[in-house]
Design an enzyme around this catalytic site. Structure first.
Site, PDB file in Angstrom:
ATOM      1  N   GLU A  62       0.818  -1.210  -0.184  1.00  0.00           N
ATOM      2  CA  GLU A  62      -0.080  -0.135   0.035  1.00  0.00           C
ATOM      3  C   GLU A  62       0.880   1.135  -0.212  1.00  0.00           C
ATOM      4  O   GLU A  62       0.599   2.221  -0.567  1.00  0.00           O
ATOM      5  CB  GLU A  62      -0.961   0.155   1.316  1.00  0.00           C
ATOM      6  N   PRO A 270      13.396 -13.694   0.453  1.00  0.00           N
ATOM      7  CA  PRO A 270      12.005 -13.906   1.322  1.00  0.00           C
ATOM      8  C   PRO A 270      11.286 -12.530   1.350  1.00  0.00           C
ATOM      9  O   PRO A 270      11.868 -11.408   1.637  1.00  0.00           O
ATOM     10  CB  PRO A 270      12.514 -14.308   2.759  1.00  0.00           C
ATOM     11  N   ARG A 271       9.890 -12.819   1.486  1.00  0.00           N
ATOM     12  CA  ARG A 271       8.982 -11.473   1.771  1.00  0.00           C
ATOM     13  C   ARG A 271       9.404 -10.752   3.208  1.00  0.00           C
ATOM     14  O   ARG A 271       9.365  -9.736   3.050  1.00  0.00           O
ATOM     15  CB  ARG A 271       7.652 -11.778   1.696  1.00  0.00           C
ATOM     16  N   GLY A 310      14.161  -3.790   0.738  1.00  0.00           N
ATOM     17  CA  GLY A 310      14.306  -2.846  -0.154  1.00  0.00           C
ATOM     18  C   GLY A 310      15.514  -2.751  -1.098  1.00  0.00           C
ATOM     19  O   GLY A 310      15.552  -1.887  -1.927  1.00  0.00           O
ATOM     20  N   ASN A 335       3.323  -8.343  -6.513  1.00  0.00           N
ATOM     21  CA  ASN A 335       3.198  -7.555  -7.409  1.00  0.00           C
ATOM     22  C   ASN A 335       4.223  -7.693  -8.606  1.00  0.00           C
ATOM     23  O   ASN A 335       5.205  -7.754  -8.646  1.00  0.00           O
ATOM     24  CB  ASN A 335       3.553  -6.142  -6.857  1.00  0.00           C
ATOM     25  N   PRO A 336       3.627  -8.287  -9.655  1.00  0.00           N
ATOM     26  CA  PRO A 336       4.312  -8.774 -10.756  1.00  0.00           C
ATOM     27  C   PRO A 336       4.713  -7.503 -11.720  1.00  0.00           C
ATOM     28  O   PRO A 336       5.605  -7.752 -12.786  1.00  0.00           O
ATOM     29  CB  PRO A 336       3.383  -9.619 -11.724  1.00  0.00           C
ATOM     30  N   LEU A 337       4.247  -6.394 -11.365  1.00  0.00           N
ATOM     31  CA  LEU A 337       4.666  -5.096 -12.311  1.00  0.00           C
ATOM     32  C   LEU A 337       6.021  -4.799 -11.886  1.00  0.00           C
ATOM     33  O   LEU A 337       6.726  -4.212 -12.688  1.00  0.00           O
ATOM     34  CB  LEU A 337       3.741  -4.020 -12.015  1.00  0.00           C
TER      35      LEU A 337
END
Length: 457
Positions: A62, A270-271, A310, A335-337
């Site tokens: 977000e 990793p996320r 980051g 997000n694939p963008l």
């Protein structure tokens, strides 16, 4: 009148002592910043003079969505200050890194108060925002109701309502209408989201998806040059923003690919960076290095765990193909963008409902390849990665198609910024200069984060 609203309010008030304990436990795990916990109780207000717009973004995704709005908002209203609230440490860190230097004095950050009535009231009484913007699916009933009672115009931008969430809200239709009807402006990220929101009582429209307008993820130039030098000549693939269960599949895929692609380097991001040690432990006998320990992908390293925050933009720039995490397990995908904007071919598993419209557009344009796991997820992933590594032309064609999709909606942030600013009250007469421009609020010194506040609640 729905009984759900007062029930939620009373329950939140009763749970306040438990929530204090919960925050302390989160701080012990590094999920909260101890000295900033009072912000979760509504403390820490330092309202600047002039008009104040409050933007609330739950977490990293977000926060990335609202970054494209900051420039247009500031350019159109030179006297506007922006308060950004988030709920996670990672999103606060990302915001501090990504705010344009020229806006640092006009963008403040606080952690959002938990949805306890007196904590919410303290926050709103201290900040007194002139308008509030909630992002995607952040619908906290007490916070929204308290802001509306104070006459704060409310907006929901890049609004998202999944099928599962819509079913949950539909169980209490009066409650859903009571929450959503308080928003004067609801801008959905897709027509399907807009339809579900309208069915629940929101006056939703769909101007477009702000995720298309986000800038490419950054990368430090010196780090990028060093990484390219260290990995020159090696085939590289990336498993990005992975969730539990996916790293083991990626490592098993590496074992199958290594014989076909000598010198292969598999990078796993990793996320949640704190899972780095856990991910590295899955490597077994594979030579592994963790970035958080200061290690680099030397020639003898087969598996590189990039457990820092980051830096995805760095690894998308060197990988020949990227698998998007959260899509082999039922999380809904990331997000694939982000790789598409950087010309990196995209692979995704079957679980992509968080980005359903974006994935559909990428697939239709030939800009994304699905990994169908079946009974052999590692084999399916290895096959998809190998196809890209052995056919650079195929990967380049897919990346070009994805990049064209990602470039859509370039003017959307300007249109959304105009709609948001229309909700703000007119500035006071003494704030307008002779040229008709709003006088700029004085800049504050230091980073856009809170100073220490009193620990009482």
């Amino acid at each position: 009148m729905s009984l759900a609203a007062p029930l939620w309010r009373w329950t939140a008030a009763l749970l306040a002592p438990v929530l204090r304990l919960h925050l302390r436990r989160r701080a012990a795990r590094g999920k909260e910043i101890p000295e900033r916990i009072p912000e979760r109780f509504g403390h820490g207000a330092a309202r600047p003079p002039g008009r104040l717009l409050w933007l609330h973004a739950a977490s990293v995704g977000e926060t990335l969505s609202i970054l494209p709005l900051l420039g247009p908002l500031a350019a159109r209203d030179p006297g506007l200050s922006v308060l950004v609230t988030t709920g996670t440490v990672t999103s606060a860190t990302l915001l501090a890194r990504r705010i344009p230097p020229g806006l640092a004095g006009r963008v403040l950050h606080r952690f959002v108060p938990l949805d306890v009535p007196r904590w919410v009231a303290r926050f709103l009484d201290g900040w007194r925002p002139d308008a509030a913007v909630f992002v995607e699916s952040e619908l906290w009933p007490n916070l929204i109701a308290a802001a509306a009672r104070r006459g704060v115009p409310l907006c929901l931008v890049n609004a998202r309502m999944s099928v599962r969430s819509a079913r949950w809200w539909a169980r209490a239709p009066g409650f859903a209408r009571g929450v959503l009807a308080r928003f004067r402006l609801v801008l959905a990220q897709s027509e399907a989201d807009a339809a579900r929101l309208r069915a629940l009582g929101a006056a939703a429209t769909c101007p477009g998806n702000l995720k298309y307008a986000a800038p490419p993820l950054p990368a430090d130039g010196a780090d990028l040059a060093r990484l390219r030098a260290l990995t020159a000549g090696r085939p590289i693939w990336l498993a990005a923003s992975t969730h539990p269960g996916e790293e083991a599949v990626a490592i098993a895929a590496h074992r199958r690919l290594a014989a076909l692609h000598p010198g292969l380097l598999t990078v796993i991001v990793p996320r949640h960076p704190d899972r780095g040690p856990e991910v590295a432990a899955l490597a077994g006998d594979l030579p592994v290095a963790r970035r958080a320990e200061g290690r680099e992908p030397d020639p003898d390293v087969a598996l590189y765990v990039a457990d820092t925050l980051g830096e995805l933009g760095l690894f998308y720039r060197v990988a020949a193909v990227a698998f998007i995490g959260g899509s082999l397990v039922p999380h809904g995908g990331q997000n694939p963008l982000e790789p598409a904007r950087l010309g990196c071919p995209v692979l995704a598993g079957p679980h992509t409902w968080n980005f359903a419209e974006i994935v559909a557009r990428l697939e239709a344009a030939g800009g994304l390849t699905r990994v169908v796991p079946g009974e052999d997820p590692a084999g399916a992933l290895a096959e998809a990665v190998s196809a890209m590594l052995t056919s650079p032309g195929r990967g380049q064609g897919q990346a070009g198609a994805a990049l064209r999709v990602a470039a859509d909606e370039a003017g959307l942030p300007d249109r959304v910024a105009e709609a948001i600013l229309a909700l703000l009250p007119a500035p006071p007469a003494d704030a307008v200069g002779a040229g008709g421009c709003v006088a700029a609020a004085p800049e504050t010194s230091g980073p856009p984060v809170s100073r220490k506040v009193d620990g009482s609640d």
